[in-house]
Structure formats: structure tokens, C-alpha cells
Motif scaffolding. Structure first.
Motif, short mmCIF file in Angstrom:
data_model
loop_
_atom_site.label_atom_id
_atom_site.label_comp_id
_atom_site.label_asym_id
_atom_site.label_seq_id
_atom_site.Cartn_x
_atom_site.Cartn_y
_atom_site.Cartn_z
N VAL A 237 0.84 -1.21 0.00
CA VAL A 237 0.00 0.00 0.00
C VAL A 237 0.87 1.25 0.00
O VAL A 237 0.60 2.23 -0.72
N ALA A 238 1.93 1.23 0.79
CA ALA A 238 2.82 2.39 0.87
C ALA A 238 3.52 2.64 -0.46
O ALA A 238 3.76 3.80 -0.84
N MET A 239 3.86 1.58 -1.18
CA MET A 239 4.50 1.76 -2.49
C MET A 239 3.56 2.48 -3.45
O MET A 239 3.98 3.38 -4.19
N PHE A 240 2.28 2.08 -3.46
CA PHE A 240 1.30 2.76 -4.30
C PHE A 240 1.15 4.22 -3.87
O PHE A 240 1.07 5.12 -4.72
N MET A 241 1.10 4.46 -2.57
CA MET A 241 0.87 5.82 -2.07
C MET A 241 2.06 6.72 -2.41
O MET A 241 1.88 7.84 -2.91
N VAL A 242 3.28 6.24 -2.15
CA VAL A 242 4.46 7.06 -2.42
C VAL A 242 4.67 7.21 -3.93
O VAL A 242 4.91 8.32 -4.44
N GLY A 243 4.57 6.10 -4.68
CA GLY A 243 4.74 6.17 -6.13
C GLY A 243 3.68 7.05 -6.78
O GLY A 243 3.99 7.88 -7.65
N GLY A 244 2.42 6.88 -6.36
CA GLY A 244 1.35 7.72 -6.90
C GLY A 244 1.54 9.18 -6.53
O GLY A 244 1.25 10.08 -7.34
N GLY A 245 2.03 9.44 -5.32
CA GLY A 245 2.30 10.82 -4.90
C GLY A 245 3.39 11.47 -5.73
O GLY A 245 3.29 12.64 -6.11
N ILE A 246 4.44 10.70 -6.04
CA ILE A 246 5.52 11.23 -6.89
C ILE A 246 4.99 11.56 -8.27
O ILE A 246 5.28 12.63 -8.84
N ILE A 247 4.18 10.66 -8.84
CA ILE A 247 3.64 10.88 -10.19
C ILE A 247 2.71 12.09 -10.21
O ILE A 247 2.78 12.94 -11.10
N SER A 248 1.83 12.18 -9.22
CA SER A 248 0.87 13.29 -9.20
C SER A 248 1.57 14.64 -9.00
O SER A 248 1.17 15.65 -9.58
#
Length: 307
Positions: A237-248
Motif C-alpha cells: 500500500v505504501a508503495m502505491f501511495m508514495v509512487g502515486g504521490g511522486i507521479i501526481s
């Protein structure tokens, strides 16, 4: 005059240290998403090692992790100094890689059938049971594999940290990158060392006897598999949150779109504060899952074309 200059110098140093401390906290918070996966992966890497060799293996991997970061930190500083335009693309690539790694974990049951996993486990068990196998050779292989895995995770941590301090001075970048590298290595491998010894602590408490010690010992022994599963889930879950945050954050239009969703809901009575706290993270997770899905489809298509 000299005293005034000394006070000015001390004030400047205090200001720099304050800025460095603030950036280090931000960078550590952003790289926390990698840690859950890092902890679970490294704890799994030492499974199958004899109990008395677990801590030496963890220490060997920790040394390798420090070597990895000693290579990556100068590369990151050189990029920031001579090719600052490359920082954001590399950061975006790191974010996409995080999302891809998370999606691969979710899609594992679809991409690999149970028979394939069972055959792999049987092969590993047969190898461990082979009396001709040199335990030190197997241990060295596990250490090398763990250090290779750590290199990728360390690169993600350094890239995310560099994105946080990209606009800072060279000295601040150096202190923050080195500080985060050291803190993450000590924190991760210290906790991994504790994780791999929890079952031994449980057996020790059982041997001591007594109702409370026995209860704690059984709890540690039976709770370890659940703890490892929880770490894997939290890490994904943290990977999605951090990766998605970087992309956004890398795409301003997407960041503004998320803010456009969060802002009206954050002013609703009763749920405004909760929406302001949780909704950005939830939307980052959704962005990360979408990016991971697209990246995985592209990877599978490329693999099929190569075949």
C-alpha cells in the motif's frame, strides 16, 4: 568584531542545520513507503539460514547496503550538480517502478499458478535438505541476492530524497542524502535483525517457564507469520501511495485535479478534517495502482514480443 562574526557564523550554521533537519524529516517521510517492502524482503532473504547465522547474515547485507548507498549518493549529487533537469524524470521513473513493483505483488496469483509456486518451494526444500550443500555457499548466495535487492530499494530511497532537496545547496544535499542513507540503513537492518530473532526470543521465553513468559513466547512464535504478512501488505500500500504521490506531483495538472477533489470535501462539516487527512493518500494510492497497472501491461506486452 571577531565575536560578532563568530555569532553570525554560528547563527548561519544553526539555520542550515535547522533547514537540513526539516528536509531530512520530509525526505524520511517520503521514503517511508519503500521501508515496509524493504523490511519484508530482507527478512525473507535470511529465511532458511541457521539461527546462529541470522544476525551475521543481516550484518553482511547491511554492510552491502552501505556500500550501495556510498555509490548512489555521489551519483545523485553529480546529477543534481551537472544535470538537474534529469532529477524529475528519474524521480518519476522511480515512482512508476514503485507502482509496478506493488502491482506485480497484487497480480502474482494471476501471473503464477499454485503448481508453479509449489514446485519452486519443493525445489528450495530439496536443496536445503541436500547434505552435500555447503551452508556457507548458500549463505553467500543469499547475501548477494539481498544486496542486489537492496541496491534497487536504495536507489528508490536516494531518488526520492534527491527530489526533496533538489533546490537546496550542495552542502545541504550532501548532509540530507548521507543522513537519510545512514538512518534508513541502520533503521531497516536493525529492525530486520529484531524480526528474524523474534521467534528465537519466543522459544527462549517458553523455555524459561511461567505463565506470562509462556504466553508471550507463544504469541511471538505464532504472531511472526502474521507480522510478516502485515508488513508485506503495508509495504505494498505504501508503495502505491508514495509512487502515486511522486507521479501526481510530477504532473501539475494531476496534482491540481486531486486538490480540486480534496478542497471542496475538506470544508464539509463533520467529515472535512478526515477528508483532508485521508483523501489525498487514497487518491495517491489510486493513481499509483493505475500507473502500476499500465506499467505491468507494458512490461508483459514487451516480454511477449521478445518471446
Amino acid at each position: 568584531m571577531a565575536g560578532a562574526s563568530l555569532l553570525t557564523l554560528l547563527d548561519d550554521i544553526a539555520t542550515v542545520l535547522d533547514d537540513v533537519a526539516a528536509m531530512t524529516k520530509v525526505a524520511a517521510r517520503k521514503t517511508a513507503g519503500v521501508l515496509g517492502d524493504d523490511l519484508a524482503l530482507n527478512a525473507q532473504q535470511v529465511s532458511g539460514v541457521r539461527a546462529e547465522r541470522e544476525l551475521p547474515v543481516v550484518w553482511a547485507v547491511a554492510r552491502g547496503s552501505l556500500y550501495n548507498k556510498a555509490i548512489l549518493v555521489p551519483i545523485a549529487l553529480a546529477l543534481s550538480a551537472f544535470a538537474p533537469w534529469a532529477v524529475m524524470p528519474l524521480l518519476m521513473l522511480g515512482g512508476v517502478y514503485l507502482c509496478l513493483e506493488g502491482m506485480e505483488k497484487l497480480a502474482h496469483p494471476l501471473l503464477h499458478d499454485k503448481e508453479e509456486d509449489a514446485a519452486h518451494e519443493a525445489e528450495l526444500s530439496a536443496m536445503l535438505a541436500d547434505p552435500a550443500l555447503d551452508p556457507l555457499v548458500m549463505e553467500a548466495q543469499k547475501v548477494k541476492g539481498a544486496i542486489r535487492t537492496d541496491f534497487v530499494l536504495s536507489a528508490e530511497i536516494i531518488a526520492i530524497t534527491l527530489g526533496t532537496v533538489a533546490s537546496a545547496t550542495f552542502s545541504s544535499q550532501l548532509v540530507v542524502l548521507a543522513g537519510v542513507a545512514l538512518i534508513m540503513t541502520v533503521g531497516v537492518y536493525g529492525f530486520v535483525g529484531l524480526l528474524v530473532k523474534l521467534d528465537d526470543i519466543g522459544f527462549y521465553l517458553l523455555r524459561q517457564g511461567g505463565r506470562l513468559r509462556s504466553l508471550l513466547g507463544r504469541g511471538l512464535i505464532h504472531g511472526m507469520p502474521w507480522l510478516m504478512k502485515a508488513l508485506a501488505v503495508i509495504g505494498t500500500v505504501a508503495m502505491f501511495m508514495v509512487g502515486g504521490g511522486i507521479i501526481s506531483h510530477g504532473w501539475p495538472w494531476l496534482h491540481h485535479a486531486i486538490e480540486g477533489v480534496v478542497h471542496p470535501l475538506s470544508h464539509l462539516p463533520g467529515i472535512g478534517a478526515l477528508a483532508r487527512l485521508l483523501l489525498p493518500a487514497i487518491l495517491d494510492v489510486l493513481v499509483g495502482m493505475l500507473a502500476g497497472t499500465l506499467a505491468l501491461l507494458l512490461l508483459l506486452s514487451w516480454q511477449r514480443l521478445r518471446r
